[in-house]
Every structure is written in C-alpha cells, then in structure tokens.
Design a protein around this motif. Structure first.
Motif, PDB file in Angstrom:
ATOM      1  N   SER A 158       0.842  -1.201   0.000  1.00 28.96           N
ATOM      2  CA  SER A 158       0.000   0.000   0.000  1.00 28.96           C
ATOM      3  C   SER A 158       0.870   1.242   0.000  1.00 28.96           C
ATOM      4  CB  SER A 158      -0.924  -0.022   1.225  1.00 28.96           C
ATOM      5  OG  SER A 158      -1.575   1.195   1.362  1.00 28.96           O
ATOM      6  N   SER A 159       0.279   2.324  -0.515  1.00 28.35           N
ATOM      7  CA  SER A 159       0.935   3.631  -0.452  1.00 28.35           C
ATOM      8  C   SER A 159       0.495   4.339   0.817  1.00 28.35           C
ATOM      9  CB  SER A 159       0.567   4.457  -1.682  1.00 28.35           C
ATOM     10  OG  SER A 159      -0.831   4.595  -1.749  1.00 28.35           O
ATOM     11  N   SER A 160       0.642   3.647   1.916  1.00 29.62           N
ATOM     12  CA  SER A 160       0.273   4.173   3.217  1.00 29.62           C
ATOM     13  C   SER A 160       1.517   4.711   3.890  1.00 29.62           C
ATOM     14  CB  SER A 160      -0.356   3.044   4.037  1.00 29.62           C
ATOM     15  OG  SER A 160       0.620   2.053   4.262  1.00 29.62           O
ATOM     16  N   PRO A 161       1.392   5.142   5.141  1.00 27.65           N
ATOM     17  CA  PRO A 161       2.612   5.553   5.842  1.00 27.65           C
ATOM     18  C   PRO A 161       3.638   4.442   5.857  1.00 27.65           C
ATOM     19  CG  PRO A 161       0.662   6.246   7.061  1.00 27.65           C
ATOM     20  CD  PRO A 161       0.177   5.435   5.945  1.00 27.65           C
ATOM     21  N   PHE A 162       3.239   3.193   5.719  1.00 25.86           N
ATOM     22  CA  PHE A 162       4.177   2.070   5.655  1.00 25.86           C
ATOM     23  C   PHE A 162       4.362   1.734   4.182  1.00 25.86           C
ATOM     24  CE2 PHE A 162       1.809   1.937   9.571  1.00 25.86           C
ATOM     25  CZ  PHE A 162       2.786   1.772  10.530  1.00 25.86           C
ATOM     26  N   SER A 163       4.936   2.630   3.438  1.00 31.45           N
ATOM     27  CA  SER A 163       4.973   2.484   1.989  1.00 31.45           C
ATOM     28  C   SER A 163       5.815   1.323   1.536  1.00 31.45           C
ATOM     29  CB  SER A 163       5.488   3.789   1.353  1.00 31.45           C
ATOM     30  OG  SER A 163       6.785   4.069   1.858  1.00 31.45           O
ATOM     31  N   ASP A 164       6.803   0.899   2.333  1.00 33.10           N
ATOM     32  CA  ASP A 164       7.648  -0.216   1.916  1.00 33.10           C
ATOM     33  C   ASP A 164       7.226  -1.507   2.593  1.00 33.10           C
ATOM     34  OD1 ASP A 164       8.314   0.484   4.438  1.00 33.10           O
ATOM     35  OD2 ASP A 164      10.505   0.357   4.156  1.00 33.10           O
ATOM     36  N   SER A 165       6.031  -1.518   3.179  1.00 34.61           N
ATOM     37  CA  SER A 165       5.590  -2.705   3.907  1.00 34.61           C
ATOM     38  C   SER A 165       4.635  -3.521   3.063  1.00 34.61           C
ATOM     39  CB  SER A 165       4.905  -2.314   5.228  1.00 34.61           C
ATOM     40  OG  SER A 165       5.816  -1.684   6.084  1.00 34.61           O
ATOM     41  N   CYS A 166       4.458  -4.750   3.517  1.00 32.76           N
ATOM     42  CA  CYS A 166       3.506  -5.678   2.907  1.00 32.76           C
ATOM     43  C   CYS A 166       2.284  -5.737   3.816  1.00 32.76           C
ATOM     44  CB  CYS A 166       4.172  -7.047   2.760  1.00 32.76           C
ATOM     45  SG  CYS A 166       3.061  -8.351   2.277  1.00 32.76           S
ATOM     46  N   LEU A 167       1.100  -5.637   3.242  1.00 29.57           N
ATOM     47  CA  LEU A 167      -0.109  -5.551   4.041  1.00 29.57           C
ATOM     48  C   LEU A 167      -0.939  -6.816   3.902  1.00 29.57           C
ATOM     49  CD1 LEU A 167      -1.332  -1.916   3.332  1.00 29.57           C
ATOM     50  CD2 LEU A 167       0.008  -2.750   5.270  1.00 29.57           C
ATOM     51  N   LEU A 168      -1.431  -7.311   5.053  1.00 32.59           N
ATOM     52  CA  LEU A 168      -2.472  -8.326   5.072  1.00 32.59           C
ATOM     53  C   LEU A 168      -3.795  -7.601   5.321  1.00 32.59           C
ATOM     54  CD1 LEU A 168      -0.891 -11.165   7.251  1.00 32.59           C
ATOM     55  CD2 LEU A 168      -1.010 -11.013   4.780  1.00 32.59           C
ATOM     56  N   LEU A 169      -4.795  -7.856   4.491  1.00 31.74           N
ATOM     57  CA  LEU A 169      -6.067  -7.148   4.552  1.00 31.74           C
ATOM     58  C   LEU A 169      -7.145  -8.117   5.040  1.00 31.74           C
ATOM     59  CD1 LEU A 169      -5.863  -5.277   1.139  1.00 31.74           C
ATOM     60  CD2 LEU A 169      -5.006  -4.547   3.381  1.00 31.74           C
ATOM     61  N   LEU A 170      -7.871  -7.706   6.079  1.00 27.17           N
ATOM     62  CA  LEU A 170      -8.909  -8.544   6.676  1.00 27.17           C
ATOM     63  C   LEU A 170     -10.208  -7.750   6.794  1.00 27.17           C
ATOM     64  CD1 LEU A 170      -6.857 -10.079   9.646  1.00 27.17           C
ATOM     65  CD2 LEU A 170      -7.326 -11.153   7.450  1.00 27.17           C
ATOM     66  N   ASP A 171     -11.319  -8.456   6.635  1.00 28.34           N
ATOM     67  CA  ASP A 171     -12.646  -7.882   6.885  1.00 28.34           C
ATOM     68  C   ASP A 171     -13.221  -8.586   8.105  1.00 28.34           C
ATOM     69  OD1 ASP A 171     -12.422  -6.270   4.724  1.00 28.34           O
ATOM     70  OD2 ASP A 171     -13.521  -7.594   3.359  1.00 28.34           O
ATOM     71  N   VAL A 172     -13.574  -7.823   9.134  1.00 26.53           N
ATOM     72  CA  VAL A 172     -14.063  -8.379  10.398  1.00 26.53           C
ATOM     73  C   VAL A 172     -15.479  -7.855  10.639  1.00 26.53           C
ATOM     74  CG1 VAL A 172     -13.678  -8.584  12.879  1.00 26.53           C
ATOM     75  CG2 VAL A 172     -11.725  -8.505  11.311  1.00 26.53           C
ATOM     76  N   LEU A 173     -16.358  -8.755  11.054  1.00 29.04           N
ATOM     77  CA  LEU A 173     -17.729  -8.399  11.403  1.00 29.04           C
ATOM     78  C   LEU A 173     -17.876  -8.459  12.916  1.00 29.04           C
ATOM     79  CD1 LEU A 173     -19.717 -10.429   8.732  1.00 29.04           C
ATOM     80  CD2 LEU A 173     -19.109  -8.012   8.683  1.00 29.04           C
ATOM     81  N   VAL A 174     -18.497  -7.427  13.475  1.00 32.25           N
ATOM     82  CA  VAL A 174     -18.765  -7.366  14.913  1.00 32.25           C
ATOM     83  C   VAL A 174     -20.280  -7.457  15.095  1.00 32.25           C
ATOM     84  CG1 VAL A 174     -18.452  -6.072  17.042  1.00 32.25           C
ATOM     85  CG2 VAL A 174     -16.727  -5.929  15.237  1.00 32.25           C
ATOM     86  N   LEU A 175     -20.722  -8.404  15.849  1.00 30.90           N
ATOM     87  CA  LEU A 175     -22.137  -8.638  16.131  1.00 30.90           C
ATOM     88  C   LEU A 175     -22.330  -8.654  17.648  1.00 30.90           C
ATOM     89  CD1 LEU A 175     -22.810 -11.443  13.492  1.00 30.90           C
ATOM     90  CD2 LEU A 175     -23.462  -9.032  13.344  1.00 30.90           C
ATOM     91  N   PRO A 176     -23.551  -8.521  18.172  1.00 27.05           N
ATOM     92  CA  PRO A 176     -24.859  -8.570  17.487  1.00 27.05           C
ATOM     93  C   PRO A 176     -25.203  -7.250  16.810  1.00 27.05           C
ATOM     94  CG  PRO A 176     -25.165  -8.325  19.818  1.00 27.05           C
ATOM     95  CD  PRO A 176     -23.704  -8.478  19.626  1.00 27.05           C
ATOM     96  N   GLN A 177     -26.471  -7.172  16.383  1.00 23.19           N
ATOM     97  CA  GLN A 177     -26.872  -6.098  15.509  1.00 23.19           C
ATOM     98  C   GLN A 177     -26.711  -4.738  16.165  1.00 23.19           C
ATOM     99  OE1 GLN A 177     -27.745  -6.532  12.393  1.00 23.19           O
ATOM    100  NE2 GLN A 177     -27.893  -4.337  12.067  1.00 23.19           N
ATOM    101  N   GLU A 178     -26.989  -4.641  17.483  1.00 24.75           N
ATOM    102  CA  GLU A 178     -26.924  -3.321  18.109  1.00 24.75           C
ATOM    103  C   GLU A 178     -25.495  -2.803  18.215  1.00 24.75           C
ATOM    104  OE1 GLU A 178     -28.027  -6.390  21.358  1.00 24.75           O
ATOM    105  OE2 GLU A 178     -28.433  -5.980  19.235  1.00 24.75           O
ATOM    106  N   TYR A 179     -24.488  -3.735  18.091  1.00 23.77           N
ATOM    107  CA  TYR A 179     -23.084  -3.293  18.112  1.00 23.77           C
ATOM    108  C   TYR A 179     -22.414  -3.561  16.774  1.00 23.77           C
ATOM    109  CZ  TYR A 179     -24.140  -3.798  23.076  1.00 23.77           C
ATOM    110  OH  TYR A 179     -24.710  -3.728  24.283  1.00 23.77           O
ATOM    111  N   PHE A 180     -23.198  -3.663  15.758  1.00 20.21           N
ATOM    112  CA  PHE A 180     -22.657  -4.098  14.465  1.00 20.21           C
ATOM    113  C   PHE A 180     -21.558  -3.144  13.979  1.00 20.21           C
ATOM    114  CE2 PHE A 180     -22.667  -3.706   9.849  1.00 20.21           C
ATOM    115  CZ  PHE A 180     -22.307  -4.998   9.510  1.00 20.21           C
TER     116      PHE A 180
END
Length: 951
Positions: free
Chosen positions: A168-190
């Motif tokens: 990524s062209s992030s502040p860690f421009s020379d780093s390798c990124l692992l990308l994750l999608d996390v879901l937080v449940l239940p619905q009221e704290y989604f």
C-alpha cells in the motif's frame, strides 16, 4: 499467549484513518462536554495538538472506527498478540496503560453486555491463513503459518479486501499488508471493520550473487579512474536497509577499487575503478573475492569470485636478440644448405605479435639471389651454387616487421670460404625401379636383391677415395670385384612393409684431404598381400535369451589386416556350418539372428565365421562362434497325465505312499524347479515337493468317504512363476472291517407270538441285517447256530433273505418259548466277520402272562453252538451278465494304471463280481429290503407279541 515474547511490541498502530487526510477521525462531542465550552479561539491550539500527536500515536480513538492498522515483524511464532479489536474499537475498556487519552466515557466490559459481542472474519482468504481471531475477545494472534514477507509480497501486487495481500501507499509504503474484513455482532453493536496488518521486514536473507564466478575484462591501456560496471550484482530479497548496501573487494591488488551507484529504483550496482597503470605483459589477470553486504544488524554477507582479465593491445614491437650475426659457408656447399637463422620477439599476443622478415632495400640483388630469406621463420638458405666470381663477403640487412610498428633491424654477415680442391664424385646406376631419387622395392624381395651400382672417383685423379654406407636398414654396400671404385648396394635380409615402409640411407665418399660428399638414397617398400586377417578373438562365446526379437544383435566381429589399401580391407562371411537364420554383414561384421531361438529346442549353436581380405589372391582366417541360448521362464510345468487315479485300500496308514505325481518343466535352472502342493483338501493329503509322492495324513475310511478328488498345483521357480494343475482321483478299496449290523430284531429280549395253528412253510419272522462294506464284504448269509425250546428244529432260516419259516406242524408239546441263536456273517476276505442275534418265538394261543415270558428271556439260555457255515451259491446264469458289465471297467482300469496292471485287474474283477451279485439280487429278489420305517414297528414287536396264523 499475551506473555510470550514482546507481543505488544509487534503492533505499531491501531488507528482509524480519515478518508483523505492523515488526521484521525474525532468525535468532537466526545472530546469534551458541554460543546459550548469549546470556543473558536481554542480550536487552533487543539488542531496543532492533534497534528503533532496524530502521526505518532493515532490510536483507534473513534468508537465507530471502521479501519484499523497494525504492524508486526515477519517470522514471528504462533500465538503472538497482534491487537485487540474490542479495545481498539472502544467496545471494551482498554487494558492498564492503554487508556486512550481522548476517551472520556468508558465502555461497558464484554461480560456485562447482553447479548455478548462476537467477532468473525467476513471471509477466509489468503490472509486468514496467517492470523487467528478470538470470536469472543476479539484478540488477533499470529497463526502456526509463519509469515514470510519475501514470499508474500515479492511481486508487490495489490489486493482487495477480504483476505488478500498488497503493498500500500500508506505511511508504511515499503511494507507488505495483510487485509482482513471483520464483522462485529450482534446487531446493536454491528461493525464492519477493515483491518490492515503491515508486515515489517527483518534481515533474514543474505545477499547472493546469481553466479559464483564473475569475469571483467579491462584493456591494458585503460586510464586511471576508468569505471567498469560489474555484471550480475548481488540480490537480496529484503528491502530498505536490510537490502544490499555496499560492495568491497577482499584484495584490491593496489590496482583497483569499488564504487556503488544507485539508480532511480534504488538498485545498487558495483563499479570497478582502475587505480593504477596496467600492463598485460607484466600480469594478465587479477583474482579477488567480491563481497556484498546488507544493512541489517548484524549485517549479512554474500560473495563471489571476481576475475579481472587484462586484454592485450599492440603496445610492443618486434625486437631482435642480436644486432649482428657472423656466419661462414664453404664454396662447395650444396643448394638448400641452411646458412643462418634470425629471430625477433614481440611480447604481444595474437595478431599483435605476428612478425614477418624481409631484406632491407640496401641488400644487393646478387646477395638476395644467392641467399633466400624465409619471411615467416627467418631462416637463410643457400639458393644457388656458389660460383668462382661470387663475392667473398655478403652483408644481409634483415627487417622484422610487426603491425603498426617501426621495423627492427639486424645484420647477417656471411663469409664464403672458397674450396681449392674438387670433392669426390658419386655416380649411381640403379638396378631397381627408381623414380625421382626414390627406389621402390617389394617387401617380399629375397635376400641379396641388388639395388644400384655406385662409381666413386676423384675428379683430379690425385687422391685415394673411400666410401661407406651411412644410415640404418637391411642394406649393404660392398666393393664389386674385379673392378676398382665400383660398389654394389644390396639387401641383407627380407623386408617387411608392416614393420617399416621407408628407409633413407646415404653413400658417403671422402678423399685423403678430408673432403666428404654424400648421396642420399630413399627406399620405399611396396606392400604385398602377405598377411591374413586376424580375429581379435578366435573363439567368440556369446549368450542370448531365448524368445529374442527377430534380427536381434549378437555381436560385432572385428578382424585386423596389417596389409595396406585393398589388401587390408576385410569382409566377413558365415561358415558353411552356420544355420540359415544367422546373418553376418560383410562390411560391418555385425552378427544377427533373424528368428526367435528356443532353448528347449536347442541350447548351443557352434559354427564358424570367416574374415577375407581383398588381396590377390585373397587371404582369410576363421573364428568359431559358440552361442548359448539362455533360459527364460516360458514353459509351465507339465504333468505326464491330465488326470491321475489311484486305488488305495481303506484304513491305509497315515503318511503312507499313495502314488507318485510326475511333472516336468522344459526350462532349466531355477525356471525348471517345480514345487507341488495340494490345492484342496490339504488338511488330509500332502505331497512331497522333491519326489512328488502323494500321501494321506490320516487313515482313510471308505465307509465315511469312498473317493477323493484333489487338485495338485505345480509352480516353477521363475520370475514370474508359471503353474499348472492336475486332477487326482483317489478311490478307496473296501476291506472287510465292518461286521454285519442286525437291524431286526432290535434286541435279544424281544419275542414273537407264534400261534399253534400256523401251517408248515409259513414265514414266521425274519432277521434283517446290513453291512457297511461293499462287494463280497457286504454279502450277508444267515444261519441258526444254536437252538433251545421244546422242538426248536421246527424252524429254519433262509441263508440269503434271513426269513424264518415253520418247517413242521406244531404239536401240543411244542408250546412254550423257542430260542434261536442266529449268526449273521459276511463273505469278506481274508476273514469273514459276523454278528449274532437271539430270535425268541413263543408258541401259544395267547400271551397271558408277559412277566413270566420276560423272566424266561432274562435267563441265560444253555445253547449248543453249531459250527456250520452258511453257504450261498451264485447261479451260473448270471456269469454272462457279470462278464459283460466288467469289460468297460477292465479297459478303463488298464488304460489308467498300466504300471500296475495285475493289481488293477484283480481289483476290477472284484468290483465286477460285486456288481454281478447286485444284479442277481435285484433280478431274483433274493434280498429283501426292509426299511427302518413303515414296514415293521420294531418297538411294537419287542413289547407286544404278534400272532402268525394261516386261519
């Protein structure tokens, strides 16, 4: 695993990034309350504070953050804590020391939430292999799959959310990124949280050169500070300071140094810099070790051998070793005599060192005509005869020319010594064939073959002249008498062209003044066909496996012939004793067989081959070929018969010899070794592998089983093994081992009521017995051997049927109990067997007192035994039937058992007699078949008397 290693230090930042700026997302309502307490005058200092603190400690300060960034080193073990999503999303209070400075309102712990929080990966892509997520606490740990940054992000390709890898062209421009999608449940704290994990590089790879040997070529006239790029620079998968930083040489030889240049992509290339003056003629090569070093701590090294070759340039010119040489030549020297040789040296290489020699223009033409200079070798030869008017001294100026050079100069001063006396003369007169000074002789010429006459004389006639033969060879020069100064050259022994083809000799003459003269004679031998071809191996022992492919290669014959040209050309032929299916190429000598060979048909082939040369007449030699055909396992074992039959008397002792199973295998060696085994009923029968002897483990009883059918398998020892089977029939011959069994009456205590009114000739009862044996052993005869009673002779028994009849009318005195002892005997051989039974007949009108009768039966009767054997005659009317019925059996038995015809024939006759007897009984109804059920109730006959009467 919180306490393992420095888990928390692996996490660099856990932030919520603004979409377009580096500023953290701030919930202005949560920074301070009430909102009215924040004036516009206080905002600039607050933003300055945020700008200063944000890039260094931008923690997840926004409770609704949807993006978190962590960082950790590659290569960490399993269980290292990366971060707590619950804490960094402000869903639970932070651990001690991690309280957010911007947080003012504490969140409820996870345990107090109802329902509890649940964390899960939206999808398990490639990134999900390297991390584990605790569904309850939201803690993110490293998994057992070790993270290797170089393997993951070597290509640097971008990826999408949901478990991918990108740079990524992030502040860690020379780093390798692992990308994750996390879901937080239940619905009221989604929450839908995007997690980025930056993989930091560590120095885990050493620089490595693509080749172990690197060569650089430098011209010897390269000026100081010349820069030459070194091809094949070192590679390091690590990045940043962990990559290749510098190069150095292990030995600079005080001539070189290294410099490193970095291009726009950050790649560093080493350059070799010349620091001294080079001279190929002094040293043409420098060898050192080039070392690449990275910037890790500690640094890692890689090395390769660097060879610096110095290329030649034309910086040297030819030089003569001597500026002048002095030589002398006699005035009578022959043309072609070497006079002198000059030599110049050029220290360069190749074309730069090529030298040509030439006379200077100052040399007179007369000298050039008299002395020839070879422009390549620098050799000066006498080119023409020295005449009387030739100058005594010649100054020859010689130039050595090199490419691009000023010629080097030397002088050859040649002094001619004039000869006052004339040398002797040699005048040859050839007898043998001579062409251009070469004498041709056949190698088969006999001893003392004349070659030439030589006349030796002094032109001035003043001096005595002698001569001799100089050189080696079978030649002799002798005076030819009676003439003076005449000599004959002849051979001294036979000459062999194959040993030596050419001779060079000289006839030397000299006079008393010491003058010598030579006459060279060259002798060339002519080859004759005096050698026959010779086989390298007069006996060729070859082998080939049977069932070979057609036109299989056997060997290549090779014979040599010492003669030359066509006389030494060898052709190959088969001898007259060679089978037609062998072929021999006459040119190459390749021996083949055109058909398949079968070892079982013929194992060895022995024949001759000829090698013939092309001389006239041709010569030949003979060799013997012995071909052995090797066995292959191509034949199954074969039984001598498809079926084997053996007749064995019953009760044959255990492990007795029943018969031999003969089997053969046409193969040889292990392929022909045969093992026999019983396929079925191996619990009863066994066979000896070596002898093929069939044996029974136990004694056999014909009454239990009259015949056995076995299958015997023969397996050879080949690879793979072949097998065959044969059927074995074992017929048990009966022996008289069972006495007759009386079935009726059932007991000696049974009795039968006989009425006094019974008429004579009437059947009263019968004795019924069976015999388990067969044939004559089962033919039963009945007889009364004992009697007791008022008049027991009134009853008789039929010896064939066992029927008991009344012979005489009963009287008043015959009332009472009559006891008949009946003997039931078979006709067995050699000793018949028998059984006895007591037949009780009670003569009376009624049975009024059974207990009285039973008491009489229990008393032991005193009966005299009559030793009279029953006789059963066999009518001659059935002999024709017996003979006819046994003919097929006799024929079959004689074919099956030719080896034991006498025994089998006797057994056949025995069986035939048995069959004839059976036919006789069936036809004449001599034997009464009484079934055990349905004919007579034996129980009733024993307990209740039966009245027999004709009224």
């Amino acid at each position: 695993m919180r306490g393992r290693g420095n888990a928390r230090s692996s996490r660099a930042l856990a932030v919520s990034w603004c979409p377009a700026t580096w500023l953290p997302r701030l919930d202005m309502g949560r920074l301070s309350r009430p909102r009215s307490s924040i004036s516009h005058r206080n905002l600039p200092p607050l933003f300055l504070f945020v700008l200063f603190v944000g890039p260094f400690n931008c923690l997840a300060s926004y409770s609704r953050a949807t993006e978190l960034l962590y960082s950790l080193n590659e290569g960490l073990p399993a269980g290292v804590l990366i971060g707590s999503l619950a804490e960094d999303l402000r869903l639970v209070p932070r651990a001690a020391g991690r309280q957010d400075q911007l947080s003012q309102v504490p969140e409820r712990p996870v345990a107090e939430r109802n329902p509890p929080l649940s964390f899960s990966l939206a999808s398990r892509g490639l990134s999900g292999q390297y991390v584990t997520l605790d569904n309850r606490s939201g803690e993110l740990h490293t998994s057992a799959q070790e993270i290797d940054r170089e393997a993951l992000c070597l290509e640097g390709g971008g990826g999408a959310w949901g478990g991918s890898i990108s740079i990524s062209s992030s502040p860690f421009s020379d780093s390798c990124l692992l990308l994750l999608d996390v879901l937080v449940l239940p619905q009221e704290y989604f929450r839908f949280v995007k997690v980025k994990i930056a993989i930091r590089d560590i120095n885990d790879n050493a620089p490595q050169f693509p080749v172990s040997q690197i060569s650089v070529w430098v011209p010897e006239n390269a000026p100081i500070n010349t820069r030459l790029a070194i091809e094949h620079p070192a590679m390091d998968p690590d990045i940043g300071t962990n990559g290749v930083q510098t190069y150095r040489l292990l030995d600079y030889h005080r001539m070189f140094t290294l410099d490193v240049e970095e291009n726009e992509n950050g790649e560093r290339t080493p350059y070799l810099i010349v620091m001294g003056l080079l001279d190929r003629e002094t040293q043409d090569q420098y060898v050192s070790i080039i070392i690449a070093e990275d910037g890790g701590s500690p640094p890692l090294l890689g090395s390769a051998t660097l060879t610096i070759g110095i290329t030649d340039i034309n910086d040297n010119c030819p030089l003569f070793t001597d500026s002048q040489i002095n030589v002398t030549v006699f005035g009578n020297a022959t043309v072609g005599t070497p006079v002198a040789a000059v030599q110049a040296v050029d220290r360069d290489l190749g074309t730069n060192a090529q030298i040509t020699y030439a006379y200077s223009q100052k040399v007179p033409q007369a000298s050039k005509d008299l002395f020839h200079l070879d422009e390549t070798t620098g050799v000066i030869q006498l080119f023409s005869k020295i005449g009387g008017s030739v100058l005594q001294t010649h100054k020859l100026t010689i130039l050595a020319n090199g490419p691009g050079c000023i010629p080097a100069v030397t002088t050859a001063l040649v002094t001619i010594i004039k000869v006052i006396f004339r040398p002797p003369e040699i005048v040859p007169r050839y007898i043998a064939n001579e062409v251009d000074g070469v004498v041709y002789l056949k190698e088969l010429e006999p001893i003392n073959t004349p070659i030439a006459f030589f006349t030796i004389r002094d032109p001035e006639g003043k001096y005595k002249v002698n001569c001799y033969l100089d050189g080696e060879g079978p030649f002799r020069l002798s005076p030819y008498k009676p003439y003076n100064n005449e000599y004959l050259l002849e051979t001294t022994k036979p000459m062999d062209y194959e040993l030596q083809q050419f001779y060079e000799i000289a006839v030397v003459a000299w006079n008393s003044e010491g003058f010598h003269v030579k006459k060279i004679i060259k002798v060339q031998l002519l080859d004759d066909n005096d050698n026959a071809p010779i086989f390298l191996q007069p006996l060729l022992e070859l082998t080939i496996e049977e069932n070979n492919a057609p036109h299989a290669f056997l060997t290549k014959l090779y014979a040599t012939d010492a003669d030359s040209e066509e006389r030494g050309q060898v052709s190959y032929f088969l001898g007259p004793d060679a089978p037609s299916y062998f072929s021999l190429d006459s040119v190459t000598g390749i021996l083949t067989v055109s058909t398949q060979l079968d070892r079982e048909e013929k194992e060895k082939y022995r024949y001759t081959v000829r090698a013939v040369d092309s001389g006239k007449p041709p010569r030949e030699s003979v060799a013997t070929v012995v071909l052995t055909v090797l066995d292959k396992n191509d034949n199954s074992p074969r039984f001598i018969n498809k079926d084997f039959s053996f007749f064995v008397p019953e009760n044959f002792p255990g492990y007795g010899e029943i018969g031999v199973i003969s089997v053969t295998d046409a193969d040889a060696g292990r392929n022909g070794w045969v093992a026999l085994s019983v396929v079925n009923q191996s619990d009863i029968f066994v066979i000896d592998t070596g002898k093929g002897m069939l044996r029974a483990k136990v004694s056999l009883d014909r009454e239990q089983q009259s015949s056995y059918t076995l299958w015997v398998e023969a397996v050879d020892g080949g690879e793979p093994a072949l097998s065959s089977t044969a059927k074995i029939t074992i017929l048990l011959l009966d022996i008289n081992d069972n006495p007759p069994l009386v079935l009726f009456p059932q007991s000696n205590m049974s009795y039968l009521l006989v009425l006094p009114s019974t008429l004579p000739g009437s059947p009263v009862t019968e004795v019924y017995a069976v015999d388990k044996d067969t044939g004559m052993n089962a033919v039963i005869a009945y007889s009364i051997i004992g009697r007791r009673g008022p008049r027991p002779e009134s009853f008789r028994i039929d010896p064939k049927t066992g029927n008991i009849t009344l012979e005489e009318a009963l009287l008043q005195t015959d009332y009472g109990l009559h006891r008949l002892l009946v003997k039931v005997s078979d006709h067995g051989y050699p000793e018949p067997l028998h059984s006895t039974v007591m037949v009780n007949l009670f003569v009376n009108d009624t049975v009024s007192n059974e207990s009285y009768i039973e008491s009489l039966l229990r008393k032991e009767p005193e009966i005299n035994i009559e030793e009279k054997e029953p006789q059963i005659s066999i009518e001659p009317t059935h002999r024709k039937v017996e003979a006819v019925s046994c003919v097929p059996t006799l024929v079959a038995l004689s074919v099956i058992s030719l080896g034991s015809i006498t025994l089998v024939t006797g057994m056949g006759i025995y069986i035939c007699l048995r069959r004839g007897k059976n036919h006789h009984r069936e036809d004449e109804n001599l034997e009464v078949q009484i079934p055990l059920k349905g004919k007579i109730d034996l129980h009733m006959r024993e307990r209740k008397p039966m009245a027999i009467s004709n009224i």
